[in-house]
Design an enzyme around this catalytic site. Structure first.
Site, PDB file in Angstrom:
ATOM      1  N   TYR A 119       5.145  59.048 -27.804  1.00 59.68           N
ATOM      2  CA  TYR A 119       3.685  58.536 -27.546  1.00 59.68           C
ATOM      3  C   TYR A 119       3.586  57.480 -26.429  1.00 59.68           C
ATOM      4  O   TYR A 119       2.641  57.793 -25.732  1.00 59.68           O
ATOM      5  CB  TYR A 119       3.184  57.729 -28.917  1.00 59.68           C
ATOM      6  CG  TYR A 119       1.782  57.364 -28.919  1.00 59.68           C
ATOM      7  CD1 TYR A 119       0.794  58.370 -29.235  1.00 59.68           C
ATOM      8  CD2 TYR A 119       1.672  56.100 -28.624  1.00 59.68           C
ATOM      9  CE1 TYR A 119      -0.705  57.638 -28.855  1.00 59.68           C
ATOM     10  CE2 TYR A 119       0.183  55.571 -28.386  1.00 59.68           C
ATOM     11  CZ  TYR A 119      -1.122  56.277 -28.558  1.00 59.68           C
ATOM     12  OH  TYR A 119      -2.160  55.930 -28.499  1.00 59.68           O
TER      13      TYR A 119
ATOM     14  N   ASP B  74      -0.359  64.176 -33.190  1.00 60.87           N
ATOM     15  CA  ASP B  74      -1.786  64.523 -33.067  1.00 60.87           C
ATOM     16  C   ASP B  74      -2.607  64.179 -31.664  1.00 60.87           C
ATOM     17  O   ASP B  74      -3.574  64.953 -31.284  1.00 60.87           O
ATOM     18  CB  ASP B  74      -2.751  63.931 -34.276  1.00 60.87           C
ATOM     19  CG  ASP B  74      -2.420  62.362 -34.133  1.00 60.87           C
ATOM     20  OD1 ASP B  74      -3.440  61.670 -33.641  1.00 60.87           O
ATOM     21  OD2 ASP B  74      -1.316  61.778 -34.660  1.00 60.87           O
TER      22      ASP B  74
ATOM     23  N   LYS C 230       2.403  63.288 -42.117  1.00 58.33           N
ATOM     24  CA  LYS C 230       1.167  62.506 -41.704  1.00 58.33           C
ATOM     25  C   LYS C 230      -0.033  63.632 -41.224  1.00 58.33           C
ATOM     26  O   LYS C 230       0.267  64.131 -40.058  1.00 58.33           O
ATOM     27  CB  LYS C 230       1.400  61.344 -40.714  1.00 58.33           C
ATOM     28  CG  LYS C 230      -0.070  60.847 -40.347  1.00 58.33           C
ATOM     29  CD  LYS C 230       0.094  59.803 -39.179  1.00 58.33           C
ATOM     30  CE  LYS C 230       0.236  60.745 -37.769  1.00 58.33           C
ATOM     31  NZ  LYS C 230       0.093  60.166 -36.554  1.00 58.33           N
TER      32      LYS C 230
END
Length: 525
Positions: free
Chosen positions: A264, A299, A371
């Site tokens: 990330y 995501d 998640k």
């Protein structure tokens, strides 16, 4: 592995894991040969070095900056701290204070053998280990004696910028039914190469992640947990330039969930990939030992890339994150691998595609505390449509047995949610989860139908992508923009100057101690 409801071929899953393991092995070779300023500051904190100097600079930074400026980082902080302790009889904290006021020069003391370093540091290392173990036992005893909510855990955010206001909102959310409270970190903190000190009240878009803020919120959630009769988990972010430092602070203060993705920071914060990949290993080792669930950030890929066309990049990243987590000793149950409900709500049969992918992800990672992220890219000011989108997302969450359900808020596309918005979101999820609790056990999908075709297509594209990455290596893949349509050069980004190759005298037993602590024991804590 049983038969797949979405018709995926588990031989292809095995092929994907094999490629991901090879990718992780290559990364680990680099990780094992290098350290960073953040890893060394983490080790300082583990020995009990804390506080700030008169200029507000954290003492772990003061000590490690001295090593950097004098070309000493390659041997690591523990080597020099032990030498100084033996020669002066001072504690690690006193040594850091002495470096700060110029009374101690870490270069001026005789070098100890590794055996003597181990002997000198042992009381402080034992204390650090026991501190984390005590926190872990406290969580597990609370859950055993008081209880917790069922999965999917209801996860909501607080983001006022003021830790004391966050406490009020967090306790209200727990009373409304939340299981996990995520204290959103202030905008830009991931790019700070130090961790702020003390309680803070002036964050922007979130609250500073500090050890004192962790302590304040943990105490508040324990109080409300006793009141409502279930354990309330606390989540924060150990991502960015201070990954392992924040992980050790969280471990000391009893955090339960931490945002801790290997990729990330590289993709979305332009942090150098070499720095991030070394830091994530140390941070995940700490989280594994502390019993912390990590959340990964796949995501986010779908905020910059199309959710239909690029769904396979999410799954590929899940596979890679899984293998890197295994390297750090993280159990599958502590892997909150990420995916998201991010397709255009106007897409025909979009719900079926989302259901296919969520089912597939659960089948591929059966033990993970997955998640699942709510719709964000296509949320608008129309709060009524947004509430329906969140309801569809919640249906898939309970249907596919997700582990952590990040609840969407009706006005999150407009402003930081009100407490009333949080109530509506929790009510939405609880209603759907209760009414549809067993739907996933009752429903099967049409053989060769749209749902099965979608899952099989995504897996096929994932296997191809992972095989391609295996050929080039992860560093090259990231530089080519294979994830999230974002290219990052291997020598670019923030923090590269904080990476160094380990020297001959480098010493850091903490990783082995943490990774091997539970091995051979009859039962875990």
């Amino acid at each position: 592995m049983g038969e797949s409801k979405v018709g995926i071929d588990f031989a292809k899953v095995a092929e994907a894991r094999k490629a991901s393991e090879a990718i992780a092995n290559e990364v680990q070779e680099f990780v094992d040969a290098h350290t960073t300023v953040t890893v060394e500051r983490t080790l300082c904190r583990f020995l009990g070095i804390d506080g700030i100097n008169n200029n507000g600079v954290p003492l772990p930074n003061v000590l490690v900056n001295f090593l950097m400026e004098n070309g000493m980082l390659s041997n690591g902080a523990l080597f020099y701290i032990a030498n100084t302790m033996k020669a002066t009889g001072l504690t690690p904290q006193q040594i850091a204070e002495g470096v700060d006021d110029g009374k101690i020069d870490l270069r001026s003391f005789p070098a100890l053998s590794e055996r003597n370093i181990e002997s000198v540091l042992k009381p402080y290392i034992d204390e650090g280990m026991n501190h984390i173990l005590t926190r872990r036992r406290r969580r597990e005893n609370f859950i055993k004696n008081v209880g917790e909510g069922p999965q999917p855990y209801l996860y909501v955010i607080v983001a006022t910028g003021n830790i004391y206001e966050d406490v009020i909102q967090a306790q209200a959310a727990a009373r409304q039914g939340a299981d996990i409270i995520a204290v959103i970190r202030t905008t830009g903190q991931s790019l700070l190469d130090y961790v702020p000190y003390g309680a803070t009240t002036e964050g922007f878009g979130g609250t500073f992640a500090t050890q004192e803020n962790f302590r304040i919120m943990r105490k508040a959630l324990d109080e409300v947990g006793q009141e409502v009769g279930r354990y309330i988990r606390l989540c924060n972010y150990c991502s960015g330039l201070c990954m392992p430092e924040i992980a050790i602070m969280g471990a000391f203060e009893g955090l339960d969930v931490m945002l801790n993705d290997a990729l990330y920071g590289i993709l979305f914060r332009d942090i150098n990939m070499q720095r991030t990949l070394v830091d994530q290993y140390m941070s995940r080792t700490i989280n594994a030992f502390a019993g912390v669930i990590i959340n990964t950030g796949e995501d986010n890929y779908l905020t910059t890339a199309d959710a239909v066309e690029e769904a396979h990049t999410v799954l590929a990243s899940d596979f890679i994150n899984e293998q890197l987590a295994i390297k750090a000793g993280l159990p599958e149950e502590q892997m909150g691998l990420g995916h998201a409900f991010e397709m255009d709500p106007m897409l025909e049969n979009g719900f079926l595609y989302e259901l296919a992918q969520a089912t597939m992800t659960r089948e591929i990672f059966p033990k993970a505390t997955l998640k699942y992220m709510p719709p964000t890219k296509f949320m608008t000011g129309n709060i009524f449509r947004g509430h329906i989108q969140d309801a569809l997302f919640n249906i898939i969450g309970i249907w596919t047995h997700q582990g952590i359900q990040l609840l969407g808020m009706p006005t999150e596309a407009i402003h930081t949610p009100f407490m009333s918005d949080r109530y509506l979101s929790i009510e939405n999820a609880r209603y759907i989860f209760n009414n549809m609790r067993s739907i996933g056990d009752e429903m099967y999908f049409k053989e060769g139908g749209l749902i099965q075709q979608r899952a099989q297509l995504v897996l096929d594209k994932t296997v191809t992508l992972l095989n391609d990455i295996q050929e080039t290596g992860l560093f090259t893949a990231l530089s080519k923009g294979l994830f999230a349509d974002i290219k990052r050069p291997i020598d670019g980004g923030k923090g590269l100057n904080g990476v160094t190759r380990k020297g001959d005298r480098y010493y850091n037993p903490i990783i082995d101690l943490m990774q091997n602590y539970f091995k051979g024991k009859e039962e875990k804590l």
